[in-house]
Scaffold this active site. Sequence first.
Site, PDB file in Angstrom:
ATOM      1  N   LYS A 132       1.130  54.519  88.900  1.00 32.15           N
ATOM      2  CA  LYS A 132       0.737  54.763  90.382  1.00 32.15           C
ATOM      3  C   LYS A 132       1.159  56.375  90.672  1.00 32.15           C
ATOM      4  O   LYS A 132       1.614  57.002  89.900  1.00 32.15           O
ATOM      5  CB  LYS A 132       1.806  53.888  91.100  1.00 32.15           C
TER       6      LYS A 132
ATOM      7  N   SER B 253      -6.577  50.281  89.411  1.00 31.63           N
ATOM      8  CA  SER B 253      -5.978  50.829  90.607  1.00 31.63           C
ATOM      9  C   SER B 253      -5.737  52.261  90.574  1.00 31.63           C
ATOM     10  O   SER B 253      -5.433  52.765  91.546  1.00 31.63           O
ATOM     11  CB  SER B 253      -4.548  50.082  90.584  1.00 31.63           C
TER      12      SER B 253
END
Length: 183
Positions: A106, A39
């Site tokens: 993230k 990700s």
Amino acid sequence: MKNLGAEIRSWAGSIGAAIVCALLIGIFVIQPTKVMGHSMDPTLHDQQRIFISKLSHTFRYEPKYGDIVIIDSRVDRSRTLMDDIEEHPLISLFTGEGENEIIYVKRVIGKPGDALEFKDHKVYRNGEALDEPYLNETMNYSSNEKLVVPEGHIFVMGDNRNNSKDSRSIGFIPLDHVLGIKL
């Protein structure tokens, strides 16, 4: 024989003190972690080892825009000190548990009060399109909804926007769920 017992106690005390210091440093100051998944491609890669500063979590300060943060994705529950202890890599050596699947890496996109929009294959914060040179492809996500980040929360996204489970699906991240900032 008496000297051997004293020597063993001395070593045991030193090893015990070292373990306690390692735990305290890992829980409150700095900790290694491993990126799991794709990700954050191309910035970070699957299985890459990184170090995170735990000071933001310890002292509850807000990360900056663009910071790469480590979060607890279980946003529907409160965190406790016991969570921090159980997630420490040294503890997992003794419990036999591997890398934690609830911990995500993230990037901070929105902070409290920010209005976020997703249109024209871009992210807009407070009406301005973000300059995101770390992305390697156009984002396919769009929404007619304008999101406002609530007080005490942040909004995060992976750099691999088309292959990332992030705030778009799990929601806003409470600040106490920000476990650290990548060094």
